[in-house]
Design an enzyme around this catalytic site. Structure first.
Site, PDB file in Angstrom:
ATOM      1  N   GLY A 138      32.450  75.562 -81.318  1.00 22.42           N
ATOM      2  CA  GLY A 138      31.184  75.863 -80.631  1.00 22.42           C
ATOM      3  C   GLY A 138      30.148  74.812 -80.993  1.00 22.42           C
ATOM      4  O   GLY A 138      29.014  75.110 -81.357  1.00 22.42           O
TER       5      GLY A 138
ATOM      6  N   ASP B 255      39.205  75.953 -74.030  1.00 20.53           N
ATOM      7  CA  ASP B 255      38.960  77.344 -74.422  1.00 20.53           C
ATOM      8  C   ASP B 255      39.397  77.594 -75.875  1.00 20.53           C
ATOM      9  O   ASP B 255      40.593  77.681 -76.160  1.00 20.53           O
ATOM     10  CB  ASP B 255      39.718  78.266 -73.462  1.00 20.53           C
TER      11      ASP B 255
ATOM     12  N   LEU C 152      30.776  80.252 -81.874  1.00 22.13           N
ATOM     13  CA  LEU C 152      30.988  80.509 -80.448  1.00 22.13           C
ATOM     14  C   LEU C 152      30.034  81.580 -79.948  1.00 22.13           C
ATOM     15  O   LEU C 152      29.764  82.549 -80.642  1.00 22.13           O
ATOM     16  CB  LEU C 152      32.415  81.002 -80.195  1.00 22.13           C
TER      17      LEU C 152
ATOM     18  N   TYR D 236      20.372  95.276 -79.506  1.00 23.76           N
ATOM     19  CA  TYR D 236      21.070  94.247 -80.261  1.00 23.76           C
ATOM     20  C   TYR D 236      21.916  94.844 -81.397  1.00 23.76           C
ATOM     21  O   TYR D 236      23.082  95.110 -81.228  1.00 23.76           O
ATOM     22  CB  TYR D 236      20.125  93.127 -80.760  1.00 23.76           C
TER      23      TYR D 236
ATOM     24  N   THR E 148      18.243  79.997 -77.132  1.00 28.80           N
ATOM     25  CA  THR E 148      19.464  79.255 -76.796  1.00 28.80           C
ATOM     26  C   THR E 148      19.946  79.841 -75.477  1.00 28.80           C
ATOM     27  O   THR E 148      19.409  80.849 -74.993  1.00 28.80           O
ATOM     28  CB  THR E 148      20.580  79.411 -77.851  1.00 28.80           C
TER      29      THR E 148
HETATM   30  P1  NAD Z   1      25.102  78.584 -77.682  1.00 29.13           P
HETATM   31  O1  NAD Z   1      25.316  79.207 -76.348  1.00 29.13           O
HETATM   32  O2  NAD Z   1      24.031  77.566 -77.827  1.00 29.13           O
HETATM   33  O3  NAD Z   1      26.461  77.880 -78.194  1.00 29.13           O
HETATM   34  C1  NAD Z   1      27.717  78.402 -77.896  1.00 29.13           C
HETATM   35  C2  NAD Z   1      28.795  77.371 -78.168  1.00 29.13           C
HETATM   36  O4  NAD Z   1      30.072  77.981 -77.924  1.00 29.13           O
HETATM   37  C3  NAD Z   1      28.758  76.128 -77.259  1.00 29.13           C
HETATM   38  O5  NAD Z   1      29.151  74.998 -77.995  1.00 29.13           O
HETATM   39  C4  NAD Z   1      29.838  76.440 -76.213  1.00 29.13           C
HETATM   40  O6  NAD Z   1      30.431  75.292 -75.607  1.00 29.13           O
HETATM   41  C5  NAD Z   1      30.837  77.163 -77.079  1.00 29.13           C
HETATM   42  N1  NAD Z   1      31.769  78.013 -76.328  1.00 29.13           N
HETATM   43  C6  NAD Z   1      31.500  79.128 -75.607  1.00 29.13           C
HETATM   44  N2  NAD Z   1      32.647  79.644 -75.121  1.00 29.13           N
HETATM   45  C7  NAD Z   1      33.652  78.846 -75.552  1.00 29.13           C
HETATM   46  C8  NAD Z   1      35.064  78.842 -75.396  1.00 29.13           C
HETATM   47  N3  NAD Z   1      35.690  79.779 -74.706  1.00 29.13           N
HETATM   48  N4  NAD Z   1      35.766  77.849 -75.988  1.00 29.13           N
HETATM   49  C9  NAD Z   1      35.167  76.860 -76.695  1.00 29.13           C
HETATM   50  N5  NAD Z   1      33.825  76.826 -76.890  1.00 29.13           N
HETATM   51  C10 NAD Z   1      33.097  77.800 -76.321  1.00 29.13           C
HETATM   52  O7  NAD Z   1      24.927  79.787 -78.693  1.00 29.13           O
HETATM   53  P2  NAD Z   1      24.158  79.953 -80.097  1.00 29.13           P
HETATM   54  O8  NAD Z   1      22.916  80.719 -79.830  1.00 29.13           O
HETATM   55  O9  NAD Z   1      24.114  78.699 -80.856  1.00 29.13           O
HETATM   56  O10 NAD Z   1      25.151  80.979 -80.803  1.00 29.13           O
HETATM   57  C11 NAD Z   1      26.102  80.615 -81.774  1.00 29.13           C
HETATM   58  C12 NAD Z   1      26.268  81.769 -82.741  1.00 29.13           C
HETATM   59  O11 NAD Z   1      25.037  81.987 -83.415  1.00 29.13           O
HETATM   60  C13 NAD Z   1      26.650  83.089 -82.073  1.00 29.13           C
HETATM   61  O12 NAD Z   1      27.544  83.792 -82.888  1.00 29.13           O
HETATM   62  C14 NAD Z   1      25.323  83.822 -82.029  1.00 29.13           C
HETATM   63  O13 NAD Z   1      25.463  85.220 -81.981  1.00 29.13           O
HETATM   64  C15 NAD Z   1      24.715  83.368 -83.336  1.00 29.13           C
HETATM   65  N6  NAD Z   1      23.252  83.555 -83.464  1.00 29.13           N
HETATM   66  C16 NAD Z   1      22.408  83.227 -82.448  1.00 29.13           C
HETATM   67  C17 NAD Z   1      21.043  83.459 -82.592  1.00 29.13           C
HETATM   68  C18 NAD Z   1      20.050  83.110 -81.506  1.00 29.13           C
HETATM   69  O14 NAD Z   1      18.933  83.610 -81.525  1.00 29.13           O
HETATM   70  N7  NAD Z   1      20.399  82.245 -80.578  1.00 29.13           N
HETATM   71  C19 NAD Z   1      20.534  83.995 -83.797  1.00 29.13           C
HETATM   72  C20 NAD Z   1      21.428  84.281 -84.825  1.00 29.13           C
HETATM   73  C21 NAD Z   1      22.795  84.063 -84.632  1.00 29.13           C
HETATM   74 NA    NA Z   2      26.547  77.023 -81.062  1.00 26.34          NA
END
Ligand code: NAD
Ligand code: NA
Length: 396
Positions: free
Chosen positions: A47, A110, A138, A234, A274
């Protein structure tokens, strides 16, 4: 072609290669400005193309001179269509890494599949031998299960009761009530299948079995807790059940990694704009109030500040890694600060369409959202022709 933003609800249909590059270069500059971190030297980020995962890759490479392999699922550019932002981000990251003499290769596919896991293992064996750190970041709405073939879809719903509260459409600034009906049992199971810990466990089992994890290797996945107001949708909703599962999986993985002296952690991160978080009702209103307060206090952070602090002040200090009573790393400490949360709760009660521009940071929200797609950066000539037909050199 001149590329302009084309917003459709929670996504933007276009993204700007030069703007995405600028976004990556800014993050690299930030990490460099904070000095070196005695971190891992060979890092796999699952990810890796946007959000916290991209920030983790940048922090590893430019904070610790690490070789990185990034796995992501992004759209390449096509005739008349821009790539997805994560594609341009990765292109820019690889170019910058190469310039700095750092190994960087990427796998676009994937991550939930057996094929991508096998490809990744082959690449590690061929190029790096073993990995010291695996970041699991992810965020996806769907997962095709590699054993059953079932396509699971995650949902963002409350459990048990219908939920009604305020939300904001961040494009228009209109604050309104949103009502979400409760999920059924299948929704919970599906959401856990997609966003729970099973795939993380499958990755770590595969890497361990293949012998590509170094002694003492560590893995970290990201979670979220957040405030009372977002709890029903959430942390106590369907996605929260998946996060509970992810957090429990860390202990199982730690048991499995015992034979190589390895460890699995979950880090609880701050709420940030994000692509994943913009689609969750109620969260955008919370984030706009939170940003305003944290910016005023000087404690606001974006993904790169969060991850740089996670690596330098939690994962790679001289001491042991500090965790909460549930074994989780907390880098959401400044968000969850009591005074901050009290202020958010107060503002929440009175928030309306009319006063939100004053009491909340709606502009900050909007500009962060645009940034995700490479728009709104200083130093980028958006009136110039952007050649979007490009290929990532290290792409497998
Ligand atoms: P994001 O959407 O920016 O990043 C998601 C990543 O996953 C991307 O690199 C995308 O290409 C990849 N991805 C998605 N499906 C895929 C697949 N099938 N195969 C390969 N790659 C795949 O999301 P984010 O906000 O950075 O979230 C990342 C983690 O952080 C998650 O677990 C999320 O719950 C957690 N998180 C997010 C927040 C927030 O506020 N955004 C806060 C705390 C924790
Ligand atoms: Na990410």
């Amino acid at each position: 072609m001149i590329i302009e933003p084309r917003m459709r609800g929670f996504i933007c249909l276009t993204s700007h290669p030069k703007g995405c590059e600028k976004n990556v270069l800014n993050q690299i500059d930030y990490v460099k400005s904070k000095g070196k971190i005695a971190g891992a030297k060979k890092v796999l980020v699952i990810g890796a193309s946007t959000g916290f995962g991209l920030a983790s890759r940048i922090t590893s490479a430019f904070g610790s001179d690490a070789a990185t392999i990034g796995v992501f699922f992004e759209k390449a550019p096509a005739e008349g269509k821009t790539a997805s932002p994560g594609y341009y981000n990765s292109l820019a990251f690889e170019a910058a890494a190469k310039n700095a003499g750092l190994y960087a290769k990427s796998i676009n596919g994937d991550a939930f599949s057996n094929e991508v896991k096998a490809q990744t293992i082959d690449l590690i064996k061929a190029d790096l031998g073993q990995i010291d750190l695996v970041i699991y970041s992810l965020a996806s709405p769907v997962r095709q299960h590699p054993v059953t073939g079932v396509l699971h879809r995650s949902v963002l719903k409350p459990i048990g009761d219908t939920f009604t509260d305020k939300t904001v459409d961040f494009h228009t600034g209109i604050v309104s009530d949103v009502t979400i009906t409760p999920c059924n049992d299948e929704d919970i199971a599906n959401t856990v299948e997609v966003m729970g810990g099973e795939d993380w466990q499958m990755w770590m089992d595969a890497l361990l079995d293949a012998g590509v994890l170094a002694d003492g290797a560590m893995t970290v996945a990201y979670s979220y807790i957040g405030p009372k107001v977002t709890e029903p949708v959430y942390r106590k909703g369907t996605i929260g059940m998946a996060k509970d599962h992810l957090e429990a999986t860390a202990f199982k993985i730690t048991d499995d990694l015992a034979k190589i002296g390895g460890k699995a952690f979950v880090s609880v991160n701050k709420a940030l704009v994000t692509q994943a978080s913009s689609a969750i009702p109620v969260i955008p209103l919370y984030i706009s109030l939170l940003y305003k307060i944290m910016k005023a206090k000087g404690t606001h952070e974006g993904c790169i500040e969060q991850i740089q602090r996670l690596f330098s002040a939690r994962l790679y200090t001289n001491g042991s890694i500090p965790v909460d009573e549930k074994g989780r790393i907390r880098i959401d400490d400044w968000e969850m600060d009591e005074a901050v949360q009290k202020e958010v709760a107060e503002l929440w009660k009175g928030a309306t369409t009319e006063n939100l521009p004053a009491i909340g940071d709606l502009n900050g929200y909007k500009s962060d959202f645009s940034s995700l797609f490479g728009f709104g950066f200083d130093g980028v000539d958006y009136a110039a022709d952007a050649n979007e037909m490009v290929e990532i050199p290290g792409l497998i």
